[in-house]
Scaffold this active site. Structure first.
Site, PDB file in Angstrom:
ATOM      1  CG  PHE A 175      -0.254   0.072   2.541  1.00 48.56           C
ATOM      2  CD1 PHE A 175       0.000   1.290   3.154  1.00 48.56           C
ATOM      3  CD2 PHE A 175       0.155  -1.092   3.183  1.00 48.56           C
ATOM      4  CE1 PHE A 175       0.635   1.359   4.383  1.00 48.56           C
ATOM      5  CE2 PHE A 175       0.795  -1.046   4.408  1.00 48.56           C
ATOM      6  CZ  PHE A 175       1.036   0.179   5.018  1.00 48.56           C
ATOM      7  CB  CYS A 176       1.787   3.815  -1.728  1.00 51.46           C
ATOM      8  SG  CYS A 176       0.863   3.534  -3.258  1.00 51.46           S
ATOM      9  CB  THR A 177      -0.009   8.429  -0.336  1.00 54.57           C
ATOM     10  OG1 THR A 177       1.116   8.438   0.541  1.00 54.57           O
ATOM     11  CG2 THR A 177      -0.965   9.561   0.038  1.00 54.57           C
ATOM     12  CB  ILE A 204      -3.358   5.436   2.768  1.00 49.85           C
ATOM     13  CG1 ILE A 204      -2.237   4.410   2.884  1.00 49.85           C
ATOM     14  CG2 ILE A 204      -3.821   5.872   4.148  1.00 49.85           C
ATOM     15  CD1 ILE A 204      -0.889   5.018   3.243  1.00 49.85           C
TER      16      ILE A 204
END
Length: 242
Positions: A175-177, A204
């Site tokens: 996952f990332c922003t 996210i």
């Protein structure tokens, strides 16, 4: 006035990204939109802010670019204009990983919807990896996530190659922003021979927008790349670290 903030990206084949720059600058100036947009042969990435009507006009323009009809956009709001100016920059990559030959548009791993993410996180057979840098992770992350403690995304390949044996035979969830770094990092892991890898659709920001706080596996806030600093559930401005 409340400002609309749009975080956007799309991996798409731009034969001449330089030719796309000035029309985008002119349109944003016309509508009073500010922020930063990156253009490269592999696509477009950026965050912009303005009135709802202005942002809609710019998004319509971008969706009309080659391969951008399915542009990924996440909307939030800001009480004040979160950018000082409008910048449109030409880059080699819209998110820098420094691994040649990757094609995220073709090779990125399957998505997991935010509504299904908790079940994946709770599964002991899943290794959860945060692809963001250590500074961003300091604001918040998912419970039990591995923090590579990198200073930049470009360090991720070396970190993975040094630690890959620890995750052999396990499902990797990344996952990332906003999702863009995971498009590249999952394509990279697949090129390294990882068979079972997935990533959080919309990143996210989508999770915080869609999953109720009482059901959340997230702790802290999410660092964003503008003057709001960070946001929490419902994408409400938080500011400094909680």
């Amino acid at each position: 006035m409340t400002f609309t903030v749009a975080a956007l990206y799309r991996f798409a084949p731009f034969d001449d990204p330089a030719a796309l720059r000035q029309p985008l600058i002119d349109l944003c100036a016309e509508y009073g939109v500010k922020g930063t947009v990156l253009l490269a042969r592999e696509g477009i990435n950026g965050t912009i802010a303005g009135s709802a009507e202005s942002i809609a006009a710019v998004i319509d323009h971008i969706r009309a670019l080659p391969g951008c009809a399915e542009l990924d956009v996440k909307y939030s709001t800001a009480a004040a204009m979160p950018f000082q100016r409008m910048k449109v920059r030409l880059k080699k990559e819209i998110v820098t990983l420094k691994v040649s030959g990757l094609d995220p548009a073709r090779d990125a791993a399957p998505y997991v919807d935010p509504a299904d993410w908790n079940a994946l996180v709770d599964d002991p057979g899943t290794v959860l990896i945060d692809t963001r840098n250590g500074f961003e992770v300091g604001y918040g992350s998912f419970d039990g996530a591995v923090d590579p403690a990198t200073k930049s995304f470009g360090e991720f390949p070396d970190w993975w190659r040094a630690n890959a044996d620890e995750f052999a035979g396990k499902r990797v969830a990344m996952f990332c922003t906003g999702g863009i770094r995971c498009e590249k990092s999952t394509a990279f892991l697949r090129s390294e021979g990882v068979e079972e890898v997935v990533h959080l659709k919309g990143g996210i920001l989508a999770y915080l927008e869609q999953v109720p706080a009482e059901e959340s596996r997230w702790h802290g806030s999410c660092f964003v790349f503008d003057e709001r600093v960070s946001v929490g559930h419902g994408l409400v401005e938080v500011g400094e670290k909680e």
